[in-house]
Design a protein around this motif. Structure first.
Motif, short mmCIF file in Angstrom:
data_model
loop_
_atom_site.label_atom_id
_atom_site.label_comp_id
_atom_site.label_asym_id
_atom_site.label_seq_id
_atom_site.Cartn_x
_atom_site.Cartn_y
_atom_site.Cartn_z
N LYS A 1 -22.86 -48.12 -75.39
CA LYS A 1 -22.62 -48.59 -76.77
C LYS A 1 -22.33 -50.09 -76.79
CE LYS A 1 -20.54 -44.21 -78.25
NZ LYS A 1 -19.33 -43.56 -78.79
N LYS A 2 -22.75 -50.75 -77.84
CA LYS A 2 -22.41 -52.17 -78.04
C LYS A 2 -22.14 -52.44 -79.54
CE LYS A 2 -26.14 -53.91 -76.38
NZ LYS A 2 -27.19 -54.92 -76.02
N GLU A 3 -21.26 -53.32 -79.73
CA GLU A 3 -20.92 -53.72 -81.12
C GLU A 3 -21.78 -54.91 -81.55
OE1 GLU A 3 -16.20 -52.42 -81.13
OE2 GLU A 3 -16.77 -54.53 -80.94
N GLN A 4 -22.26 -54.82 -82.73
CA GLN A 4 -23.06 -55.90 -83.30
C GLN A 4 -22.36 -56.45 -84.57
OE1 GLN A 4 -26.89 -54.20 -84.05
NE2 GLN A 4 -27.57 -54.42 -81.91
N LEU A 5 -22.55 -57.67 -84.78
CA LEU A 5 -21.95 -58.33 -85.97
C LEU A 5 -22.79 -58.02 -87.21
CD1 LEU A 5 -19.72 -60.21 -86.99
CD2 LEU A 5 -21.28 -62.11 -86.57
N VAL A 6 -22.11 -57.51 -88.21
CA VAL A 6 -22.79 -57.20 -89.47
C VAL A 6 -22.19 -58.09 -90.57
CG1 VAL A 6 -23.30 -55.44 -91.16
CG2 VAL A 6 -23.23 -54.84 -88.71
N VAL A 7 -22.99 -58.81 -91.19
CA VAL A 7 -22.52 -59.73 -92.26
C VAL A 7 -22.94 -59.16 -93.61
CG1 VAL A 7 -22.63 -62.07 -93.21
CG2 VAL A 7 -22.73 -61.70 -90.71
#
Length: 282
Positions: free
Chosen positions: A197-203
């Motif tokens: 799993k990896k976290e991605q930046l959501v704007v």
């Protein structure tokens, strides 16, 4: 000089020649009809003692229990063949005297009669009838002669030991091979799929509704930090036991045939026809 007193010793004695060589066993005794003295014996000769040969007792003597003849073994074995009967006729006795180089000491009308053990005295001729104490005549002697003939014993003048080879099979243990357990290391590339799993930046940008006041605008910067994380596959190795290998031995029994040549001795009898009578073959 042997006399009637020696008849018991003569009968069944073992005869040896003048040089001490064994000739055979005494089978029958012949008494002079006129004097009752033992004058001839038959001795078993030939292979297995199947032949009987006449030998004069003139010059013979005793050596212990053995009868020592005055002639050689070859002389005895080559003597004229005369049928064993109750009487030794004058012509037959004359032939034997000539062969042994002796001079006949009787009148031409005298016979020599087959004697029996215990005969000591008596005067008889070839024409005597009936029986007289101690004398064996032509009549009444058939049964005695048959008894004497039936009491013959065989003497082996020659013998051979026959041998043969036999297989003696034994077993021996020998190495036929070796087995070893050897452990070695091989390297393989193994691929495993692992979900990470990896976290991605959501704007997100949303308009503000209404007339809400945002306050005053300050000088400078306003900073907010957001930390993003992700999973990474970390590979580690461990050693585990997966299999056990054993090597053992077991014994099995099989039937194996072995062949080898063996030698056997055989005996063949060669000689005159009458010398092979009574050949006991196994």
């Amino acid at each position: 000089m042997l006399s009637t007193n020696d008849v018991g010793r003569i009968e069944k004695a073992t005869a040896y020649d003048s040089s001490g060589e064994k000739v055979g066993k005494v089978d029958q005794i012949y008494l002079d009809d006129a004097t009752g003295e033992p004058s001839w014996v038959t001795v078993t000769t030939g292979l297995f003692g199947t032949s009987q040969t006449f030998v004069p007792l003139e010059g013979a003597s005793f050596d212990g229990e053995d009868l020592r003849l005055a002639h050689s073994k070859d002389k005895v074995k080559d003597a004229p063949r005369i049928d064993v009967d109750q009487h030794l006729e004058p012509q037959q006795e004359d032939e034997l005297y000539r062969y042994y180089g002796l001079e006949s000491s009787y009148a031409g009308d005298r016979d020599t009669t087959l004697g029996t053990t215990g005969v000591a005295t008596g005067v008889a001729t070839g024409t005597t009838t009936g029986t007289t104490t101690g004398t064996t005549g032509t009549t009444g002697t058939a049964d005695v002669a048959a008894d004497v003939a039936a009491d013959r014993s065989r003497t082996d003048d020659a013998s051979m030991t026959v041998s043969e080879e036999r297989l003696n099979v034994d077993k021996e243990s020998r190495e036929v091979g070796q087995a070893r357990l050897r452990k070695y290391v091989t390297t393989d590339t193994e691929t495993v799929t692992v979900p990470v799993k990896k976290e991605q930046l959501v704007v997100e940008r949303n308009p503000v509704e209404g007339s809400r006041s945002g306050g005053t605008i300050s000088d400078g910067e306003d900073v907010e930090e957001v930390t993003l994380r992700e999973e990474r596959a970390v590979v580690g190795k461990e050693t585990v036991d997966v299999e056990e290998v054993r090597v053992g031995k077991e014994t099995v029994t099989e039937q194996e045939q072995v062949s080898e040549e063996v030698r056997k001795e055989r005996v063949e009898v060669e000689g005159d026809t009458d010398a092979t009578l009574g050949d006991d073959r196994r």
